[in-house]
Design an enzyme around this catalytic site. Structure first.
Site, PDB file in Angstrom:
ATOM      1  N   GLY A 428      24.929  22.971  13.796  1.00 45.05           N
ATOM      2  CA  GLY A 428      24.603  21.094  13.349  1.00 45.05           C
ATOM      3  C   GLY A 428      25.657  20.220  13.857  1.00 45.05           C
ATOM      4  O   GLY A 428      26.848  20.835  13.717  1.00 45.05           O
ATOM      5  N   GLY A 429      25.513  19.205  13.033  1.00 45.49           N
ATOM      6  CA  GLY A 429      26.616  18.556  12.754  1.00 45.49           C
ATOM      7  C   GLY A 429      27.819  19.083  11.506  1.00 45.49           C
ATOM      8  O   GLY A 429      28.971  18.810  11.563  1.00 45.49           O
ATOM      9  N   PRO A 432      28.748  25.309  13.484  1.00 38.50           N
ATOM     10  CA  PRO A 432      27.851  26.431  13.786  1.00 38.50           C
ATOM     11  C   PRO A 432      26.945  27.543  13.046  1.00 38.50           C
ATOM     12  O   PRO A 432      27.900  27.439  11.516  1.00 38.50           O
ATOM     13  CB  PRO A 432      28.399  27.474  14.753  1.00 38.50           C
ATOM     14  CG  PRO A 432      29.602  27.549  13.996  1.00 38.50           C
ATOM     15  CD  PRO A 432      30.084  25.847  13.661  1.00 38.50           C
ATOM     16  N   ASP A 544      17.886  13.659   6.329  1.00 40.92           N
ATOM     17  CA  ASP A 544      17.647  14.332   7.900  1.00 40.92           C
ATOM     18  C   ASP A 544      16.345  14.849   7.352  1.00 40.92           C
ATOM     19  O   ASP A 544      16.481  16.202   8.538  1.00 40.92           O
ATOM     20  CB  ASP A 544      19.155  14.746   7.940  1.00 40.92           C
ATOM     21  CG  ASP A 544      19.515  15.138   9.213  1.00 40.92           C
ATOM     22  OD1 ASP A 544      18.833  14.360  10.136  1.00 40.92           O
ATOM     23  OD2 ASP A 544      19.960  15.765   9.575  1.00 40.92           O
TER      24      ASP A 544
END
Length: 735
Positions: A428-429, A432, A544
């Site tokens: 993801g942002g 890992p 999100d």
């Protein structure tokens, strides 16, 4: 026309409804200003032009008029007047003031035959902090008129702030930003369609057409938009002295580019990113950062103030930077003016309702040179301090878990299989995620901060602060954390079925999600969001929510994950504004994507998109109808209007009660309505889904519905989706 007035609450709309002129109040300010903003966006106006930035009107008493003598005037309740066009009045002819679809407000003569005559005055000649397509940035050499942008002093106050952007007055053919009258940044000279030192400003020639003009009468820089459907476009000079370019296309897709000026760190309160361009000193070098710490308040006895309402937050930063004894600062007043500074290590008390404090840390783990006030401290020591601070009161067990996992890491994660690719679950942002096993055999998910992550550090601290306080069966559990030098790790319960997107958007695995499982997943997500919005100890906006952030346990029960971008609200707060837009393209509400306005209704919008995806088995951002490209939202709305909405059902579903399917789609369309106030709350949604409410209201047109055949080129297209990960705003594509 002459003699007409515009009062508080009344608006002037451009012909095609693109722009709107009227009185507005920035954020929570009680002052009023006359301004222009985008008309079609459902939000409190974020003005792109302000008529009276230095002369606010109080008590909502403003009246705007075109007088018989040709003067454009604002009058307050006490009869005091502010003349907008002091030198452009004319009583010899008929005049009209018109707001154009370009965003230009013009005063012009009307010829005797009723046709439009000469323009006497226009707002484009008096820009504030935004440059629109067709506006000029430069100089008129005939009348010595100077077209420059001035940053707002703060988010509450539109009067000129610390920064000014214009063309180099020497004629060198470059842009210059001045800070308090001194040259702060230069773009480099214009050559071959771009600026030498700032190619990022003009690299998107597929979106913009740039122009640099230099002759005996004027020299200026301007731009236009290539895609005629991309009418919502602007460049902004923000309060941190950054040039930020925005585009919102008709299909709802967004693009943003920020000039590379100084070193930047991201934060939600201030525009886009806090970027500093500073001169290095003996005590301030490239290893020094001032990091925003949210939700804490400092020992005021250790501070001193500058009660000067002409100082913005960037001024506070500059003063603290140039004082070797200063180790923290913040805005003094609620309107983000004035400064408070600390010269000793402040004591912090946790309170999520308190503002941001900017605290000195080191950026590379090295010792800072001890200077006058002895403010230097190693990064390792400081981050342990902040970790302890973030999770201290009432979270002692979590601290023990952090320490325990730190020991486990040092003993058991040093082999050749350390963070092997075979154990990688995803990325993801933040960084890992790996599968791991503790010595007692318990499986865990290890989320590791990527060392090159642009915003992972802030998300790391945010997630520790938030998720440790949240306990619900539909939220993923944080088991511990690890902080050792540059290594920063979060450890979660392991979810054997990974994330919802691995099932939902896979042709084979999608068949495993029968209708009963999908309904259970939908209701579980709704219950988790309801807890965040209403029943947790602090109201949380996730920001999100998407299929890849819904994890599934052994029994396919959903758990909401990834709280790195979440925001804490006070229980009396309903919404907030940010210039750092974070989230995922396709799931963001329109008021948030373009203007940073977010609330619980932002999560509701994301839930509506997710609901459509669960029902159809298709991604919102990569959906294509049989005839033309569109979005899933648009396709669902078209089917609804035609009365064929049940066609949205995933073809892999063998059986599905039509009434339940219809209810889910109708609820989803209610969630994605363009106006946030029209969307239901999560309490309402659960009542609708469980048939506690028998009659559902008719949904209004959703956001991003009118998209057929329209698309805006966006960077790094991949796998049918559009990734915006590299931009200064944090809009990230689902993995």
């Amino acid at each position: 026309m002459q003699g007409q007035q515009l009062k508080n609450g009344e608006h002037l709309i451009s012909r095609n409804g693109v722009f709107e002129l009227g009185f507005f109040s920035p954020r929570s300010s009680t002052n009023q200003y006359l301004g222009i903003w985008y008309s079609k966006l459902p939000h409190n106006p974020e003005a792109i032009w302000v008529a009276n930035p230095e002369n606010p009107i109080s008590n909502k008493s403003g009246v705007f008029s075109l007088e018989s003598d040709g003067k454009l005037k604002i009058t307050n309740g006490k009869g005091q007047e502010i003349v907008i066009n002091a030198n452009q009045g004319s009583s010899d002819s008929n005049l009209t003031a018109t707001l154009l679809d370009t965003g230009n407000f013009v005063l012009r003569q009307v010829n005797s035959d009723g046709t439009e005559g000469q323009i006497l005055w226009q707002s484009f000649d008096y820009p504030t902090n935004n440059l629109l397509p067709g506006m000029k940035l430069g100089m008129n050499l005939k009348n010595e008129e100077n077209w420059t942008l001035s940053s707002w002093l703060s988010n509450e106050i539109p009067r000129p702030g610390a920064f000014e952007l214009g063309m180099d007055p020497s004629g060198a053919g470059q842009l210059i930003i001045w800070r308090r009258g001194n040259v702060y940044w230069k773009s480099g000279v214009w050559k071959n369609g771009g600026f030498k030192n700032s190619p990022e400003l003009t690299k998107r020639d597929d979106l913009y057409q740039f122009r640099f003009m230099s002759n005996s009468e004027e020299w200026y820089f301007s731009f236009s938009v290539v895609n005629n459907n991309s009418t919502l476009s602007r460049w902004e000079l923000n309060a941190w002295g950054q040039i930020v370019g925005f585009i919102l296309a008709a299909d709802g897709s967004t693009w943003q580019q920020t000039a590379k000026i100084g070193s930047c760190i991201t934060d939600e309160t201030y525009p886009s990113a806090m970027c500093f361009k500073q001169n290095f000193t003996s005590c301030r070098n490239e290893s020094v950062l001032f990091v925003p710490i949210r939700g804490y308040y400092s020992n005021l006895e250790l501070s001193y103030i500058e009660n000067n309402t002409n100082l913005g937050i960037s001024d506070c930063h500059d003063r603290c930077w140039n004082n070797c004894s200063c180790i923290a600062y913040e805005s003094l007043l609620p309107d983000e003016t004035g400064c408070r500074f600390w010269t000793k290590q402040p004591g912090f008390v946790r309170n999520p309702n308190f503002p941001v404090v900017f605290v000195l840390v080191l950026g590379n783990g090295q010792e800072q040179t001890k200077a006058k006030g002895g403010a230097g401290e190693s990064l390792k020591e400081q981050w342990w301090f902040w970790c302890i601070l973030a999770i201290a009161p009432g979270l002692f067990l979590l601290l023990l878990a952090c320490c325990n996992i730190n020991r486990i890491k040092s003993k058991s994660l040093k082999g050749k299989d350390n963070f092997s690719f075979a154990n990688k679950l995803g990325k993801g942002g933040f960084g890992p995620v790996y599968k791991g096993t503790l010595p007692d055999g318990q499986r865990v998910a290890v989320k590791r901060l990527a060392r090159n992550s642009g915003q992972g550090l802030e998300e790391f601290m945010n997630e520790i602060t938030l998720i440790a306080d949240l306990q619900h069966r539909n939220l993923v559990r944080l088991l511990g954390c690890c902080i050792q030098e540059e290594e920063k790790i979060l450890v979660y319960e392991y979810m054997s079925n990974k994330s919802l997107d691995t099932f939902l958007f896979d042709t084979a695995k999608r068949k495993l999600l029968d209708w009963e499982k999908r309904i259970a997943i939908i209701e579980g997500i709704a219950q988790g969001l309801l807890y965040l919005h209403k029943y947790s100890r602090m109201r949380v906006i996730h920001r999100d929510l998407k299929a890849s952030n819904i994890l599934l346990d052994d029994d396919m029960n959903p758990k909401i994950s990834d709280f790195g971008m979440a925001r804490i609200f006070g229980h009396d707060e309903t919404r907030a504004n940010t210039h750092r837009v974070v989230g995922t393209y396709g799931y963001m509400s329109p008021e948030y994507a373009m203007n940073g306005i977010f609330s619980v209704k932002s999560d509701v919008f994301s839930f509506g998109v997710l609901l459509l995806e669960i029902v159809s088995g298709k991604k919102n951002t990569s959906f294509h109808s049989s005839s033309e490209p569109t979005t899933l939202i648009s396709h669902a709305w078209d089917l609804w209007q035609r009365g064929d909405v049940l066609e949205l059902k995933d073809e892999t579903l063998e059986s599905c009660p039509k009434n339940e399917l219809f209810t889910c789609i109708q609820v989803a369309l209610l969630c994605v309505q363009a106006n946030a106030d029209d969307r239901p709350t999560m309490s309402d949604i659960i009542s609708l889904l469980t048939n506690e409410v028998k009659f559902l209201q008719e949904p209004k047109e959703p956001a991003y519905a009118a998209t057929s055949g329209i698309s805006l080129p966006l960077p790094d297209s991949k796998s049918g989706s559009r990734s915006l990960n590299y931009m200064s705003i944090t809009i990230m594509d689902a993995r």
